[in-house]
Design an enzyme around this catalytic site. Structure first.
Site, PDB file in Angstrom:
ATOM      1  N   CYS A  42       0.803  -1.252  -0.146  1.00 29.67           N
ATOM      2  CA  CYS A  42       0.347  -0.439   0.238  1.00 29.67           C
ATOM      3  C   CYS A  42       1.185   1.084   0.265  1.00 29.67           C
ATOM      4  O   CYS A  42       0.635   2.219  -1.177  1.00 29.67           O
ATOM      5  CB  CYS A  42      -0.943   0.160   1.051  1.00 29.67           C
ATOM      6  SG  CYS A  42      -2.150   1.731   1.844  1.00 29.67           S
ATOM      7  N   CYS A  47      -1.467   1.888  -2.835  1.00 25.19           N
ATOM      8  CA  CYS A  47      -2.457   2.903  -3.127  1.00 25.19           C
ATOM      9  C   CYS A  47      -2.213   4.488  -2.954  1.00 25.19           C
ATOM     10  O   CYS A  47      -2.182   5.397  -3.397  1.00 25.19           O
ATOM     11  CB  CYS A  47      -3.177   2.403  -1.603  1.00 25.19           C
ATOM     12  SG  CYS A  47      -3.482   0.770  -1.106  1.00 25.19           S
ATOM     13  N   LYS A  50      -0.007   5.398  -5.900  1.00 22.25           N
ATOM     14  CA  LYS A  50      -0.930   5.731  -6.764  1.00 22.25           C
ATOM     15  C   LYS A  50      -2.048   6.195  -6.763  1.00 22.25           C
ATOM     16  O   LYS A  50      -2.019   7.086  -7.771  1.00 22.25           O
ATOM     17  CB  LYS A  50      -1.020   3.922  -6.981  1.00 22.25           C
ATOM     18  CG  LYS A  50      -3.211   4.458  -8.109  1.00 22.25           C
ATOM     19  CD  LYS A  50      -4.355   4.517  -7.020  1.00 22.25           C
ATOM     20  CE  LYS A  50      -4.522   4.582  -5.975  1.00 22.25           C
ATOM     21  NZ  LYS A  50      -5.060   2.800  -5.640  1.00 22.25           N
ATOM     22  N   TYR A 176      -9.634  -3.229 -10.716  1.00 17.10           N
ATOM     23  CA  TYR A 176      -8.825  -2.022  -9.411  1.00 17.10           C
ATOM     24  C   TYR A 176      -8.031  -0.966 -10.301  1.00 17.10           C
ATOM     25  O   TYR A 176      -7.615  -0.424 -10.642  1.00 17.10           O
ATOM     26  CB  TYR A 176      -8.485  -2.057  -7.757  1.00 17.10           C
ATOM     27  CG  TYR A 176      -9.686  -2.562  -7.213  1.00 17.10           C
ATOM     28  CD1 TYR A 176     -10.618  -3.508  -7.383  1.00 17.10           C
ATOM     29  CD2 TYR A 176      -9.869  -1.375  -6.954  1.00 17.10           C
ATOM     30  CE1 TYR A 176     -10.976  -3.294  -6.113  1.00 17.10           C
ATOM     31  CE2 TYR A 176     -10.476  -1.751  -5.675  1.00 17.10           C
ATOM     32  CZ  TYR A 176     -11.590  -2.727  -5.502  1.00 17.10           C
ATOM     33  OH  TYR A 176     -12.218  -2.875  -4.003  1.00 17.10           O
ATOM     34  N   GLU A 180      -7.641   2.616 -12.917  1.00 19.60           N
ATOM     35  CA  GLU A 180      -6.378   3.511 -12.012  1.00 19.60           C
ATOM     36  C   GLU A 180      -5.563   4.128 -13.057  1.00 19.60           C
ATOM     37  O   GLU A 180      -5.044   5.630 -13.331  1.00 19.60           O
ATOM     38  CB  GLU A 180      -6.607   2.798 -10.651  1.00 19.60           C
ATOM     39  CG  GLU A 180      -7.508   2.707  -9.703  1.00 19.60           C
ATOM     40  CD  GLU A 180      -6.667   2.338  -8.436  1.00 19.60           C
ATOM     41  OE1 GLU A 180      -7.680   2.267  -7.740  1.00 19.60           O
ATOM     42  OE2 GLU A 180      -6.060   2.289  -8.142  1.00 19.60           O
ATOM     43  N   HIS A 433     -26.352  22.763   0.519  1.00 20.55           N
ATOM     44  CA  HIS A 433     -26.244  22.959  -1.312  1.00 20.55           C
ATOM     45  C   HIS A 433     -25.277  24.500  -1.209  1.00 20.55           C
ATOM     46  O   HIS A 433     -25.147  24.949  -0.291  1.00 20.55           O
ATOM     47  CB  HIS A 433     -27.636  23.931  -0.881  1.00 20.55           C
ATOM     48  CG  HIS A 433     -28.190  24.065  -2.548  1.00 20.55           C
ATOM     49  ND1 HIS A 433     -28.218  23.182  -3.343  1.00 20.55           N
ATOM     50  CD2 HIS A 433     -27.895  25.178  -3.016  1.00 20.55           C
ATOM     51  CE1 HIS A 433     -28.418  23.567  -4.564  1.00 20.55           C
ATOM     52  NE2 HIS A 433     -28.118  25.212  -4.533  1.00 20.55           N
ATOM     53  N   GLU A 438     -25.450  16.147  -1.608  1.00 24.08           N
ATOM     54  CA  GLU A 438     -27.088  16.521  -1.144  1.00 24.08           C
ATOM     55  C   GLU A 438     -27.814  15.484  -1.754  1.00 24.08           C
ATOM     56  O   GLU A 438     -29.432  15.479  -1.528  1.00 24.08           O
ATOM     57  CB  GLU A 438     -26.868  17.817  -1.455  1.00 24.08           C
ATOM     58  CG  GLU A 438     -27.557  18.104  -2.863  1.00 24.08           C
ATOM     59  CD  GLU A 438     -27.754  20.063  -2.756  1.00 24.08           C
ATOM     60  OE1 GLU A 438     -28.800  20.701  -2.250  1.00 24.08           O
ATOM     61  OE2 GLU A 438     -27.227  21.154  -3.438  1.00 24.08           O
TER      62      GLU A 438
HETATM   63  P1  NDP Z   1      -8.792  -7.727  -9.877  1.00 20.08           P
HETATM   64  O1  NDP Z   1      -8.729  -9.245  -8.954  1.00 20.08           O
HETATM   65  O2  NDP Z   1      -8.992  -5.901  -9.394  1.00 20.08           O
HETATM   66  O3  NDP Z   1      -9.049  -7.390 -11.636  1.00 20.08           O
HETATM   67  C1  NDP Z   1      -8.014  -8.096 -12.177  1.00 20.08           C
HETATM   68  C2  NDP Z   1      -8.466  -8.383 -13.505  1.00 20.08           C
HETATM   69  O4  NDP Z   1      -7.719  -8.605 -14.665  1.00 20.08           O
HETATM   70  C3  NDP Z   1      -9.990  -8.638 -13.568  1.00 20.08           C
HETATM   71  O5  NDP Z   1     -10.207  -7.530 -14.974  1.00 20.08           O
HETATM   72  C4  NDP Z   1     -10.027  -9.516 -15.200  1.00 20.08           C
HETATM   73  O6  NDP Z   1     -10.433 -10.767 -15.914  1.00 20.08           O
HETATM   74  C5  NDP Z   1      -8.782  -9.645 -15.122  1.00 20.08           C
HETATM   75  N1  NDP Z   1      -7.659 -10.659 -15.516  1.00 20.08           N
HETATM   76  C6  NDP Z   1      -7.500 -12.359 -14.524  1.00 20.08           C
HETATM   77  N2  NDP Z   1      -6.978 -12.644 -15.405  1.00 20.08           N
HETATM   78  C7  NDP Z   1      -7.334 -13.014 -16.464  1.00 20.08           C
HETATM   79  C8  NDP Z   1      -6.715 -13.447 -17.591  1.00 20.08           C
HETATM   80  N3  NDP Z   1      -5.935 -14.578 -17.893  1.00 20.08           N
HETATM   81  N4  NDP Z   1      -7.234 -13.069 -18.882  1.00 20.08           N
HETATM   82  C9  NDP Z   1      -7.916 -12.302 -18.777  1.00 20.08           C
HETATM   83  N5  NDP Z   1      -7.862 -11.266 -18.006  1.00 20.08           N
HETATM   84  C10 NDP Z   1      -7.638 -11.608 -16.872  1.00 20.08           C
HETATM   85  O7  NDP Z   1      -7.220  -6.610  -9.873  1.00 20.08           O
HETATM   86  P2  NDP Z   1      -5.864  -6.103  -9.696  1.00 20.08           P
HETATM   87  O8  NDP Z   1      -4.804  -6.724 -10.882  1.00 20.08           O
HETATM   88  O9  NDP Z   1      -7.118  -4.996 -10.925  1.00 20.08           O
HETATM   89  O10 NDP Z   1      -5.689  -5.624  -8.265  1.00 20.08           O
HETATM   90  C11 NDP Z   1      -5.760  -6.075  -7.452  1.00 20.08           C
HETATM   91  C12 NDP Z   1      -6.152  -6.324  -6.063  1.00 20.08           C
HETATM   92  O11 NDP Z   1      -5.731  -5.285  -5.589  1.00 20.08           O
HETATM   93  C13 NDP Z   1      -7.908  -5.575  -6.255  1.00 20.08           C
HETATM   94  O12 NDP Z   1      -8.558  -6.864  -6.144  1.00 20.08           O
HETATM   95  C14 NDP Z   1      -8.155  -5.014  -5.216  1.00 20.08           C
HETATM   96  O13 NDP Z   1      -8.544  -6.000  -3.920  1.00 20.08           O
HETATM   97  C15 NDP Z   1      -6.980  -4.379  -4.864  1.00 20.08           C
HETATM   98  N6  NDP Z   1      -6.684  -3.197  -4.564  1.00 20.08           N
HETATM   99  C16 NDP Z   1      -7.364  -2.370  -4.418  1.00 20.08           C
HETATM  100  C17 NDP Z   1      -7.275  -1.030  -5.128  1.00 20.08           C
HETATM  101  C18 NDP Z   1      -8.156  -0.041  -3.784  1.00 20.08           C
HETATM  102  O14 NDP Z   1      -8.710  -0.345  -2.639  1.00 20.08           O
HETATM  103  N7  NDP Z   1      -8.686   1.274  -5.050  1.00 20.08           N
HETATM  104  C19 NDP Z   1      -6.611  -0.262  -6.250  1.00 20.08           C
HETATM  105  C20 NDP Z   1      -5.840  -1.324  -6.497  1.00 20.08           C
HETATM  106  C21 NDP Z   1      -5.936  -2.857  -6.127  1.00 20.08           C
HETATM  107  P3  NDP Z   1     -12.484 -10.738 -14.587  1.00 20.08           P
HETATM  108  O15 NDP Z   1     -13.097  -9.878 -14.088  1.00 20.08           O
HETATM  109  O16 NDP Z   1     -12.379 -11.449 -15.909  1.00 20.08           O
HETATM  110  O17 NDP Z   1     -11.832 -12.120 -13.929  1.00 20.08           O
END
Ligand code: NDP
Length: 456
Positions: A42, A47, A50, A176, A180, A433, A438
C-alpha cells in the site's frame, strides 16, 4: 517452553505493522520481519503512490478546465521524472514513519526474509528465532501473465518507477489497477488502450457504475477493448504488439499487465510448520485469522479474502486485541466501503442492485447529472449516484457513486448504511447546498423496482 518472542509477525505491511504495534502495546514481546520495504504494498507500490499519480493526472485536467472560469492557463508537457522523484521522497518519509512507530512501541524489527523451519521456529535472514505465536502477514503479489510474451509486460510494481512516461500504453485487465492506471496515463498525456476480457470494467461492481466508468474512460480518450482475450505479446525493438483472439492487433510502447494478485506465500516454508493453503493458493483461515495450526495466524491479502488495506489493518488490530487484550475489536466486514481511484473516482458500499435483487424486491434510485464545475469547464464528465433500498424494511442496503469526490462522500454514507439507516432517514436529512452529495438525500422519485416484484 520459553520462546524468544510471544508473537512474531512475518511481513511489515499495513496489517502486520498494526498487529505488531497493538500487541506490543498490550505487553507482548513482539518481533517483526520485513524483507523489502516497511509499509508493504500500500505504502510503496500501491494505494499511496497510485493516488499521488492520480492527483498528478487530475492537476492537468483541472488546469485545462480553468479556462472556463477565466484563467488563461493551459497545462504544458508533464514532467514525469519530477513526479516520480517527489513521490519517492514522500514514500521514503512514510517508510521511516512506519519504522519509527514500530521502534517506539518496543517491537524488535528485522530487515530480513523470514521462513518457517518448524511450527514455532523461524529463520530470519539466517538468525533462528522462536515464538509462541506467529502471524503471517506477507500480503500479495501481482499475478504474472501466462500467455506467450508475458516477459514483455510490466506489472504494477514496475509502474511506479518507470524512467519515462510511455507515449502509448496498453493495459491488460479490467480491475482496480488497470482502470486506475488508465486514468493516470491518459491524464498525463499518453495514448491508452484498455484490453479486458469482460465487456465492461470492474466485474462484481454495480452495473450502473461499470457503465458509468466505461463512459468516463472513453470521455478521457481511453480506447476500450471489451470482450478481448490476449493470445500473445510480441516485441520488435521498443514496440510491443498485443495479439487478440479476434485477430486484432494493438501496438504500444508499454504493456502493463494488471491481471489480479496472488497470495505471497513463496519461500515461507509453510510446509515446515504444517500450515495449509486453500484452493486459491492463499493461507486458509478461520475466525480471527487462525490457520489449521492453532498458534499460527494469517491476516490481510495473504488470505485472499477482502484484499483492502483497511481490512488488513482491522484484522491485525482485532487479532492483537483478541490475543493480548480484552477480546477482539469488532468490525463489520459485510459492508466495507471501497473506492476505485479512476478518473473520476467511484466508490461503493453495501449490495449492488443485482445482489440485492436476489434477496427480494428493492427500490432503486438513480441520479445522473453534470457536476457544477463542468457546467463552466465544458468537460464531458458525469456524476452518477444510486441508492438500493430493501423494499420491505426500507433500509438502504447499497450506495454507489461515480464522480468527483465519490470516495469522500461514500465514506460518510457508509456510517449511515452500517448503522442501518432507512430511506426515510436519508429523506429527513437536510442537504448541504450546493454540493453533489446533497443528491443522496434529495432523491425522491424511485427510478425502478428490481428483484422479485419486478419479475412478476
Ligand atoms: P482485480 O482482481 O481487481 O482485476 C483483475 C483483472 O484481470 C480482472 O479484470 C480480470 O478479469 C482480469 N484477468 C485476470 N486473469 C486474466 C486472464 N488470464 N486473462 C484476461 N484477464 C484476466 O486485480 P487488480 O490486479 O486490478 O488488483 C488487485 C487487487 O488489489 C484488487 O482486487 C484489490 O483488492 C486491490 N486493489 C485495491 C485498490 C483500491 O482499493 N483502490 C487499488 C488497486 C488494487 P475478470 O473480471 O474476467 O476476472
Amino acid at each position: 517452553m520459553s520462546y524468544d518472542f510471544d508473537l512474531f509477525v512475518i511481513g511489515g505491511g499495513s496489517g502486520g505493522v498494526r498487529c505488531a504495534r497493538i500487541a506490543a502495546g498490550l505487553g507482548a514481546k513482539v518481533g517483526i520481519a520485513e524483507a523489502r520495504f516497511w509499509g508493504g504494498t500500500c505504502v510503496n507500490v500501491g494505494c499511496v503512490p497510485k493516488k499521488l499519480m492520480v492527483m498528478a493526472a487530475e492537476y492537468g485536467n483541472t488546469a485545462a478546465d480553468a479556462s472556463g472560469f477565466g484563467w488563461g492557463i493551459m497545462p504544458t508537457e508533464h514532467n514525469w521524472q519530477a513526479l516520480i522523484e517527489a513521490k519517492n521522497v514522500e514514500i521514503g518519509r512514510l517508510n521511516s514513519i512506519y519504522s519509527r512507530l514500530l521502534a517506539g512501541s518496543g517491537v524488535a524489527e528485522f530487515n530480513a526474509f523470514a521462513r518457517f523451519t518448524g511450527p514455532h521456529t523461524l529463520d530470519v535472514g539466517g538468525q533462528i528465532v522462536t515464538a509462541e505465536r506467529i502471524v503471517i502477514a506477507t500480503g500479495g503479489k501481482p499475478a504474472a501473465p501466462e500467455f506467450p510474451g508475458g516477459e514483455h509486460c510490466i506489472i504494477s510494481d514496475d509502474a511506479f518507477f518507470l524512467p519515462e512516461r510511455p507515449k502509448r500504453v496498453a493495459l491488460l485487465g479490467g480491475g482496480y489497477i488497470a482502470v486506475e492506471f488508465a486514468g493516470v496515463f491518459a491524464g498525463l498525456g499518453s495514448e491508452v488502450d484498455l484490453i479486458m476480457r469482460q465487456t465492461l470494467p470492474l466485474r462484481g461492481f454495480d452495473e450502473d457504475l461499470r457503465t458509468g466508468l466505461a463512459e468516463a474512460l472513453t470521455a478521457n480518450g481511453v480506447r476500450l477493448h471489451g470482450g478481448s482475450a490476449v493470445v500473445k505479446v510480441t516485441a520488435e525493438g521498443a514496440v510491443k504488439t498485443i495479439h487478440l483472439a479476434n485477430g486484432e492487433t494493438i501496438q504500444a510502447d508499454l504493456v502493463f499487465a494488471a491481471l489480479g494478485r496472488t497470495a505471497a506465500v513463496g519461500g515461507l516454508g509453510l510446509e515446515s510448520a504444517g500450515v495449509a493453503l486453500n484452493d486459491k493458493g492463499a493461507v486458509a483461515v478461520g475466525d480471527l485469522g487462525v490457520t489449521n495450526i492453532a498458534h499460527i495466524y494469517a491476516i490481510g491479502d495473504v488470505t485472499d479474502r477482502l484484499n483492502l488495506t483497511p481490512v488488513a489493518i482491522a484484522e491485525g488490530h482485532s487479532l492483537a486485541e483478541a490475543l493480548y487484550g480484552k477480546g477482539p475489536r469488532k468490525w463489520d466486514l459485510d459492508r466495507v466501503a471501497t473506492a476505485v481511484f479512476s478518473i473520476p473516482p467511484l466508490a461503493t458500499v453495501g449490495l449492488t442492485e443485482d445482489e440485492a435483487a436476489t434477496r427480494g424486491p428493492v427500490d432503486i434510485y438513480v441520479s445522473r447529472f453534470t457536476p457544477m464545475r463542468h457546467t463552466l469547464s465544458g468537460r464531458v464528465r458525469k456524476t452518477m449516484m444510486k441508492l438500493v433500498v430493501d423494499q420491505a424494511s426500507q433500509r438502504v442496503v447499497g450506495a454507489h457513486m461515480i464522480g468527483e469526490d465519490a470516495p469522500e462522500i461514500i465514506q460518510g454514507l457508509s456510517i449511515a448504511i452500517n448503522a442501518g439507516a432507512t430511506k426515510g432517514d436519508f429523506d429527513r436529512t437536510v442537504g448541504i447546498h450546493p454540493t453533489a452529495a446533497e443528491e443522496f438525500v434529495t432523491m425522491r422519485t424511485r427510478t425502478r423496482v428490481a428483484g422479485v416484484l419486478a419479475a412478476e
